[in-house]
Structure formats: C-alpha cells, structure tokens
Write a protein that holds these residues in place. Structure first.
Motif, short mmCIF file in Angstrom:
data_model
loop_
_atom_site.label_atom_id
_atom_site.label_comp_id
_atom_site.label_asym_id
_atom_site.label_seq_id
_atom_site.Cartn_x
_atom_site.Cartn_y
_atom_site.Cartn_z
N LEU A 46 -7.06 -8.60 -3.53
CA LEU A 46 -7.66 -7.54 -2.72
C LEU A 46 -6.79 -7.08 -1.55
N ALA A 47 -5.86 -7.91 -1.10
CA ALA A 47 -5.07 -7.62 0.09
C ALA A 47 -4.39 -6.26 0.05
N PRO A 48 -3.70 -5.88 -1.02
CA PRO A 48 -3.03 -4.56 -1.02
C PRO A 48 -4.02 -3.39 -0.90
N PHE A 49 -5.19 -3.54 -1.48
CA PHE A 49 -6.19 -2.48 -1.39
C PHE A 49 -6.73 -2.38 0.04
N MET A 50 -7.01 -3.51 0.63
CA MET A 50 -7.56 -3.53 1.99
C MET A 50 -6.56 -2.97 3.00
N GLN A 51 -5.27 -3.20 2.76
CA GLN A 51 -4.24 -2.69 3.67
C GLN A 51 -4.20 -1.16 3.69
N GLN A 52 -4.63 -0.55 2.60
CA GLN A 52 -4.61 0.91 2.51
C GLN A 52 -5.80 1.56 3.21
N LEU A 53 -6.80 0.77 3.57
CA LEU A 53 -8.05 1.33 4.09
C LEU A 53 -8.14 1.27 5.60
N THR A 54 -8.75 2.29 6.19
CA THR A 54 -9.07 2.23 7.61
C THR A 54 -10.43 1.56 7.79
N GLU A 55 -11.38 1.86 6.90
CA GLU A 55 -12.68 1.17 6.90
C GLU A 55 -12.64 0.14 5.78
N LYS A 56 -12.40 -1.09 6.17
CA LYS A 56 -12.16 -2.16 5.21
C LYS A 56 -13.48 -2.76 4.70
N ASN A 57 -13.90 -2.28 3.53
CA ASN A 57 -15.04 -2.90 2.87
C ASN A 57 -14.78 -2.89 1.37
N LEU A 58 -15.49 -3.72 0.67
CA LEU A 58 -15.26 -3.92 -0.75
C LEU A 58 -15.48 -2.65 -1.56
N GLY A 59 -16.50 -1.89 -1.22
CA GLY A 59 -16.78 -0.65 -1.93
C GLY A 59 -15.62 0.32 -1.86
N ASN A 60 -15.03 0.45 -0.69
CA ASN A 60 -13.88 1.34 -0.54
C ASN A 60 -12.67 0.82 -1.31
N ALA A 61 -12.49 -0.48 -1.33
CA ALA A 61 -11.37 -1.07 -2.07
C ALA A 61 -11.52 -0.82 -3.56
N VAL A 62 -12.74 -0.95 -4.07
CA VAL A 62 -13.00 -0.73 -5.50
C VAL A 62 -12.66 0.70 -5.89
N GLU A 63 -12.91 1.64 -5.02
CA GLU A 63 -12.61 3.05 -5.31
C GLU A 63 -11.13 3.29 -5.53
N LEU A 64 -10.28 2.45 -4.97
CA LEU A 64 -8.83 2.60 -5.12
C LEU A 64 -8.29 1.99 -6.41
N MET A 65 -9.10 1.19 -7.08
CA MET A 65 -8.63 0.43 -8.24
C MET A 65 -8.61 1.27 -9.51
N SER A 66 -7.60 0.98 -10.34
CA SER A 66 -7.57 1.56 -11.68
C SER A 66 -8.58 0.80 -12.55
N LYS A 67 -8.76 1.26 -13.75
CA LYS A 67 -9.70 0.59 -14.67
C LYS A 67 -9.26 -0.85 -14.93
N ASP A 68 -7.98 -1.07 -15.16
CA ASP A 68 -7.47 -2.42 -15.42
C ASP A 68 -7.61 -3.31 -14.18
N GLU A 69 -7.33 -2.74 -13.02
CA GLU A 69 -7.47 -3.52 -11.78
C GLU A 69 -8.93 -3.88 -11.55
N TYR A 70 -9.83 -2.96 -11.84
CA TYR A 70 -11.26 -3.24 -11.68
C TYR A 70 -11.71 -4.33 -12.64
N THR A 71 -11.20 -4.32 -13.85
CA THR A 71 -11.52 -5.37 -14.82
C THR A 71 -11.08 -6.73 -14.31
N GLU A 72 -9.89 -6.79 -13.75
CA GLU A 72 -9.39 -8.05 -13.18
C GLU A 72 -10.23 -8.46 -11.97
N PHE A 73 -10.60 -7.51 -11.14
CA PHE A 73 -11.46 -7.79 -9.99
C PHE A 73 -12.78 -8.41 -10.45
#
Length: 70
Positions: free
Chosen positions: A24-51
C-alpha cells in the motif's frame, strides 16, 4: 508436498500484515487524503486482486493443516 505448501501458506499469512503495508505504501504516497478507499481507486485490476488476496490473509484466521487441503 502438502505439508510444504501449508508451511508456505503459513509463512505468507504471518508476513501478510507487513507485506500489505509495503504493497500500500506507493499508493498512499500519491495521496493527499490518505485513506484506503482513495488508494484502491489508484489500483489497476491486477493490483486490486493482489490487494484483496493480502487483505484476506490479514483478516482471516490461519487455517489449520488438514490433509488434502493444500
């Protein structure tokens, strides 16, 4: 062979919280409002499957070894 697969699963389950944080660290670094929902929005389909896989390992209790399961 089954016992080896179980040991691998068990080690993966033990390591899952730390692995999830590193994932999750790289996704969280990209966000100003750090929450899981916002991080999920940045994920590709494969990344979401791994998550989802990692989250399942963290959330579910470790299964006991049972022959023919692994």
């Amino acid at each position: 062979m089954q016992h080896t697969r179980y040991r691998n699963y068990l080690q993966e389950a033990v390591d899952a919280p730390e692995t999830l944080q590193r994932f999750l660290a790289p996704f969280m670094q990209q966000l100003t409002e750090k929450n899981l929902g916002n991080a999920v929005e940045l994920m590709s389909k494969d990344e979401y499957t791994e998550f989802e896989r990692l989250l399942g390992l963290v959330a579910e209790p470790v299964r006991p070894f049972t022959a023919n399961t692994f």
